[in-house]
Design a protein around this motif. Structure first.
Motif, PDB file in Angstrom:
ATOM      1  N   ARG A 264      72.808 182.056  48.630  1.00 63.53           N
ATOM      2  CA  ARG A 264      71.974 181.038  48.383  1.00 63.53           C
ATOM      3  C   ARG A 264      72.776 179.459  48.509  1.00 63.53           C
ATOM      4  NH1 ARG A 264      70.680 184.020  43.999  1.00 63.53           N
ATOM      5  NH2 ARG A 264      71.934 183.408  42.415  1.00 63.53           N
ATOM      6  N   ALA A 265      72.062 178.390  48.790  1.00 62.64           N
ATOM      7  CA  ALA A 265      72.516 177.255  48.793  1.00 62.64           C
ATOM      8  C   ALA A 265      71.496 176.287  48.481  1.00 62.64           C
ATOM      9  CB  ALA A 265      73.546 176.873  49.899  1.00 62.64           C
ATOM     10  N   GLY A 266      71.747 175.133  47.612  1.00 64.09           N
ATOM     11  CA  GLY A 266      70.625 174.038  47.412  1.00 64.09           C
ATOM     12  C   GLY A 266      70.437 174.026  46.110  1.00 64.09           C
ATOM     13  N   PRO A 267      69.802 172.720  45.830  1.00 64.48           N
ATOM     14  CA  PRO A 267      69.157 171.784  46.835  1.00 64.48           C
ATOM     15  C   PRO A 267      70.476 170.965  47.431  1.00 64.48           C
ATOM     16  CG  PRO A 267      68.752 171.041  44.645  1.00 64.48           C
ATOM     17  CD  PRO A 267      69.621 172.438  44.212  1.00 64.48           C
ATOM     18  N   GLY A 268      70.152 170.728  48.661  1.00 63.15           N
ATOM     19  CA  GLY A 268      70.978 169.799  49.333  1.00 63.15           C
ATOM     20  C   GLY A 268      71.011 169.875  50.971  1.00 63.15           C
ATOM     21  N   ASN A 269      72.082 169.206  51.530  1.00 61.94           N
ATOM     22  CA  ASN A 269      72.159 169.534  53.008  1.00 61.94           C
ATOM     23  C   ASN A 269      72.890 170.855  53.235  1.00 61.94           C
ATOM     24  OD1 ASN A 269      72.064 169.127  55.630  1.00 61.94           O
ATOM     25  ND2 ASN A 269      73.702 167.555  55.692  1.00 61.94           N
ATOM     26  N   VAL A 270      71.570 172.049  53.574  1.00 61.70           N
ATOM     27  CA  VAL A 270      72.116 173.131  53.660  1.00 61.70           C
ATOM     28  C   VAL A 270      72.107 173.816  55.267  1.00 61.70           C
ATOM     29  CG1 VAL A 270      71.353 173.804  51.519  1.00 61.70           C
ATOM     30  CG2 VAL A 270      69.783 174.027  53.105  1.00 61.70           C
ATOM     31  N   ALA A 271      72.597 174.982  55.317  1.00 63.89           N
ATOM     32  CA  ALA A 271      72.658 175.567  56.519  1.00 63.89           C
ATOM     33  C   ALA A 271      72.594 177.154  56.540  1.00 63.89           C
ATOM     34  CB  ALA A 271      73.721 175.152  57.582  1.00 63.89           C
ATOM     35  N   LEU A 272      72.030 177.863  57.201  1.00 65.50           N
ATOM     36  CA  LEU A 272      72.118 179.419  57.288  1.00 65.50           C
ATOM     37  C   LEU A 272      72.672 179.762  58.574  1.00 65.50           C
ATOM     38  CD1 LEU A 272      68.238 179.345  56.082  1.00 65.50           C
ATOM     39  CD2 LEU A 272      70.146 180.721  55.123  1.00 65.50           C
ATOM     40  N   MET A 273      73.441 181.055  58.452  1.00 70.97           N
ATOM     41  CA  MET A 273      74.028 181.618  59.387  1.00 70.97           C
ATOM     42  C   MET A 273      73.844 183.184  59.180  1.00 70.97           C
ATOM     43  SD  MET A 273      78.058 181.571  61.238  1.00 70.97           S
ATOM     44  CE  MET A 273      78.805 182.527  59.688  1.00 70.97           C
TER      45      MET A 273
ATOM     46  N   ALA B 179      80.698 172.027  54.220  1.00 73.12           N
ATOM     47  CA  ALA B 179      81.634 172.406  52.977  1.00 73.12           C
ATOM     48  C   ALA B 179      81.777 174.027  53.154  1.00 73.12           C
ATOM     49  CB  ALA B 179      81.266 172.101  51.619  1.00 73.12           C
ATOM     50  N   SER B 180      80.496 174.900  53.217  1.00 76.35           N
ATOM     51  CA  SER B 180      80.464 176.043  53.233  1.00 76.35           C
ATOM     52  C   SER B 180      79.538 176.823  54.005  1.00 76.35           C
ATOM     53  CB  SER B 180      80.219 176.435  51.491  1.00 76.35           C
ATOM     54  OG  SER B 180      78.791 175.851  51.204  1.00 76.35           O
ATOM     55  N   ASP B 181      78.851 175.981  55.181  1.00 79.97           N
ATOM     56  CA  ASP B 181      78.203 176.355  56.095  1.00 79.97           C
ATOM     57  C   ASP B 181      79.112 177.398  57.073  1.00 79.97           C
ATOM     58  OD1 ASP B 181      78.538 174.798  58.684  1.00 79.97           O
ATOM     59  OD2 ASP B 181      79.121 173.466  57.066  1.00 79.97           O
TER      60      ASP B 181
ATOM     61  N   LEU C 134      72.995 179.895  63.910  1.00 81.40           N
ATOM     62  CA  LEU C 134      73.157 178.880  63.063  1.00 81.40           C
ATOM     63  C   LEU C 134      71.859 178.152  62.845  1.00 81.40           C
ATOM     64  CD1 LEU C 134      75.979 179.210  64.760  1.00 81.40           C
ATOM     65  CD2 LEU C 134      76.831 177.595  63.288  1.00 81.40           C
ATOM     66  N   LEU C 135      71.256 177.915  61.754  1.00 78.99           N
ATOM     67  CA  LEU C 135      70.113 177.158  61.568  1.00 78.99           C
ATOM     68  C   LEU C 135      70.243 176.005  60.504  1.00 78.99           C
ATOM     69  CD1 LEU C 135      67.023 176.761  61.766  1.00 78.99           C
ATOM     70  CD2 LEU C 135      66.609 178.568  60.005  1.00 78.99           C
TER      71      LEU C 135
END
Length: 824
Positions: free
Chosen positions: A227-236, A208-210, A151-152
């Motif tokens: 993809r996600a953004g712009p915003g407070n995002v995370a990757l897994m 929300a969707s991380d 998780l990043l």
């Protein structure tokens, strides 16, 4: 399995924009580090995972954290940082290459973390083993096979807002990457055969969707958003159980991916061994003598502290050192500043430790950086970004004086190496003289007034800096230093108060005397507000701080001076805390900078906790009093968290396990604090030398711990002292050229004196009043030579007995103040 680029909904966009409000990770770091190679990357770890990673400067964090989930796809899952059952160690003492082992009843996750010395890439080797499995093969039975997920949380550009994340490809390689503005990151991975290791990936909005929300709702990875953004995002992403990850940072996500993939085209062992070898060579190069018989664990702590100081230095701005690679109570806000800033005071405190380590080249770079960032009027910003832009804009007089001390310490070692310091010192001394002895803020950045620590540093700068300036300013600087030194007690001490009677002492030095005290003592009886506290503050004469110890450290007073001894008794009665790790001290009575009593994070108010660095300052006092300071070293080492990270504060309340607050252990304040590590280094070196290693010799030679009898009294335009010492001439210092009109005993025998320039904004008139006796008075006023206007007011000074300056008997030359030889 297919990569989400081929396996997502029609748009591929994650829902839930823009995500919850971002925050930083906890400030309780287990380790900080960097490489000694060309890479411009700094990393931190906490709770067994990677926290903030900085690039390309030490003041610019680019991620919040990079952690792991272990799951079986059938309902069992654990985020390892929340489990909290891990051990961390370094490859060798003071080498920032980490081994972390997470243990759970169902698995063991072993990590090794090192930066690539040649690239802006952080490498992580991961090995997941199930408790009932051997050699990576499934054991008999039906237990589902465990899986590993990374998780990043990107915080590119130093913020969690406005980031864009995507699951994509760079060439043939799968990557998780993100961008914001001029910064990009990419997380690549390979398996044991150096093949692309990503199995699945997803981008989402935090809260929300991380990926964490996915597991929280489904106990497995179901979402595969592209993809996600712009915003407070995370990757897994899902990984094999044996893999190496590479987090690359660059000016774009494509450039970051190129670096990360290149770093993976080598066995992990190669950059690991280079990192270890480079740091071991650096430690071997240090020129330092430690006390004989110093315990091995204290030697290890010394090596760690040396490494922490090196790891807080920038590579684009040589000489810049940030206060901490952490954000105090960072898990409650997204403020980028944190302690990723340069404070001139902390910087010089760290430079003093570099000198003690024999790192003279790096100490010189600190001096060069300070010369470059000095303001035209001679002061430095309260704190600043590496490029010199101010963050907070307060003025702290000690921060104008500290750089002068650094120049003096290097000059004593004939180590200036051609650096021209005269102009810097001239402007700094002039600023101190035009502004002091009261400071807009004390060293704790809170209240205005006269403070013993600030005054000690300013006197030290005036004396130690005199050698660098022209004769007129040199004479005035020394005269002002003597005048202020002789007045320390009248400015900052009280006698016969209710507190003194209660504690059985005759008097003590106060925390801060409000500015009006320069014109008379009654201001000490007024209430002095305490920042960070809601409760009403007590009067100034009932507020105590540890700051008086600097008078002894800089040779202005002896360790056995009766008023100092009484003040130490008061300090111990009100501020000392005996923790499970050893004795520590709060900064001052009523301090509000720390967790609340229930352990809730500091939120603008709170309760100040003990500071380990103050144990180091007390250790220096004990050394100068002829006692062994090792108990202070032991306490500081015992208070460290993680792998020897010394915190800003430690907890002194009942244990609160739910908040990870234990007596004598780190709080949510900054950890590590570079200044605290500098204090540990300097105390160890001072113990070996038998004296304070950061005290300029000019102070010992001039004062030897005794109050001087000034040859000149000094009257400053901004600090209009009501007295002149008997037997001294009077120096009237104004900020513009003037004609000083003066007389004695009610304007008898009037005379005029024309000021002469002695430094920037310093115009001096000498009044020959040394023949006046106690009880007589001096009256003065002046007319501006620029506008021709008279001041419009008269000022009166009383001649006070010279005995009030406390001449005393001075010890033999060369004897350190407070030493056994002094007391014979």
């Amino acid at each position: 399995m297919n990569w989400p680029a081929e396996r997502c909904d029609e748009s591929g966009d994650a829902p839930g924009a823009p995500g919850i409000a971002p925050t930083w990770a906890s400030s309780a770091k287990d380790l900080v580090g960097t490489t000694l190679g060309a890479a411009r990357l700094w990393f931190t770890t906490a709770f067994g995972i990677v926290n903030e990673v900085y690039f390309p400067r030490v003041d610019l964090p680019q991620i919040r954290d990079l952690g792991f989930i272990v799951a079986d796809g059938a309902g069992f899952w654990v985020e390892v940082k929340r489990a909290g059952n891990y051990l961390i160690e370094t490859a060798a003492p003071g080498v920032p290459a980490a081994r972390i082992v997470h243990r759970h009843e169902r698995f063991t996750l072993a990590l090794r973390i090192t930066p690539d010395p040649e690239r802006d890439v952080l490498l992580i080797e991961a090995r997941l083993d199930g408790a009932s499995e051997a050699a990576g093969e499934a054991a008999s039975g039906s237990a589902p096979r465990l899986r590993l997920y990374a998780l990043l949380a990107p915080h590119l550009g130093g913020s969690g807002a406005g980031n864009c994340a995507e699951v994509g490809r760079h060439g043939r390689r799968r990557v998780l990457w993100a961008e914001q503005g001029p910064f990009g990151l990419a997380l690549a991975a390979v398996d044991e055969a150096q093949r692309d290791a990503w199995l699945r990936g997803s981008a989402g909005y935090v809260g929300a969707s991380d990926g964490w929300q996915d597991f929280d709702r489904h106990a497995q990875m179901r979402w595969e958003h592209r993809r996600a953004g712009p915003g407070n995002v995370a990757l897994m992403g899902e990984l094999p159980r044996r893999c190496v990850l590479a987090l690359g940072l660059a000016s774009s996500r494509e450039a970051a991916a190129a670096l990360a993939i290149a770093a993976l085209a080598q066995p992990f062992e190669q950059p690991w061994q280079r990192q270890v070898a480079q740091w071991k060579r650096w430690h071997a190069s240090l020129s330092v003598a430690l006390p004989a018989g110093l315990a091995p664990h204290l030697r290890d702590q010394f090596a760690t502290s040396a490494m922490v100081l090196r790891a807080h230095q920038d590579k684009i701005y040589p000489g810049a050192i940030v206060a901490s690679l952490s954000v105090p109570w960072g898990n409650r806000h997204d403020e980028r500043g944190g302690y990723h800033l340069v404070w001139p005071r902390d910087l010089v405190e760290c430079a003093g430790a570099l000198i003690a380590l024999g790192e003279l080249d790096r100490a010189r770079n600190v001096l060069r950086y300070l010369i470059a960032s000095q303001q035209p009027d001679g002061h430095w910003h309260q704190n600043q970004w590496l490029g010199g832009a101010p963050y907070w804009r307060g003025v702290q007089l000690d921060e104008a004086a500290f750089p002068v001390l650094l120049a003096a310490l290097l000059a004593e070692r004939d180590a200036l190496d051609g650096i021209e310091v005269g102009d810097m010192v001239c402007r700094a001394i002039a600023f101190v003289a035009r502004t002091g002895p009261a400071s807009e803020q004390d060293r704790w950045e809170e209240d205005a007034g006269v403070n013993a620590f600030t005054l000690a540093v300013c006197i030290a700068a005036l004396v130690a800096g005199a050698r660098f300036v022209d004769p007129a300013l040199r004479e005035f600087a020394l005269a002002l230093a003597d005048d202020w030194n002789a007045r320390i007690e009248s400015l900052t001490a009280v006698h016969g108060t209710a507190l003194a009677r209660r504690l059985g002492v005759s008097g003590y030095f106060v925390r801060i005397a409000p500015p009006a005290v320069v014109g008379g003592e009654p201001a000490l009886h007024r209430r002095l507000p305490i920042r960070n506290r809601i409760e009403a503050a007590p009067p100034a004469d009932e507020q105590i701080a540890t700051d008086v110890l600097q008078l002894v450290r800089f040779g202005l007073r002896r360790a056995d001076d009766p008023l100092v001894v009484d003040t130490v008794r008061v300090i111990d009665a009100l501020l000392k805390v005996d923790t499970a790790s050893g004795a520590a001290w709060r900064r001052y009575s009523g301090d509000g900078y720390g967790e609340h009593e229930d352990g809730a994070p500091f939120d603008g108010t709170g309760c100040g906790r003990p500071w380990p660095l103050l144990a180091g300052e007390r250790g220096h006092y004990e050394l100068l009093a002829g006692r062994d300071p090792r108990r202070a070293l032991e306490a500081m080492a015992a208070m460290a968290g993680g792998v020897g990270m010394i915190p800003e504060q430690v907890w002194d309340g009942p244990p609160i396990p739910s908040r990870r607050l234990l007596p004598g252990r780190p709080t949510g304040s900054a950890m590590p604090l570079a200044w605290a590590h500098a204090e540990f280094v300097k105390l160890a070196v001072s113990a070996a030398l038998g004296r304070a290693c950061d005290c300029p010799s000019a102070l010992i030679e001039r004062y030897r711990g005794e109050r001087p009898v000034p040859r000149h009294s000094v009257w400053l335009e901004q600090a209009r002292t009501p007295s002149c010492f008997e037997g001294s001439d009077l120096l009237v210092c104004l900020r513009e050229p003037a004609l000083v009109h003066w007389g004695v005993d009610g304007w008898r025998e009037p005379a005029d004196a024309v000021t002469q320039p002695v430094g920037p904004g310093l115009h001096l008139a000498r009044l020959p009043v040394a023949g006046l006796k106690s009880g007589q008075t001096i009256e003065l006023t002046w007319r501006s030579r620029g506008s021709g206007r008279w001041l419009g007011a008269d000022h009166r000074l009383a001649i006070s007995p010279a005995s009030r300056a406390g001449p005393g008997a001075r010890p033999p030359p060369g004897t350190p103040p407070g030493s056994a030889a002094d007391r014979k």
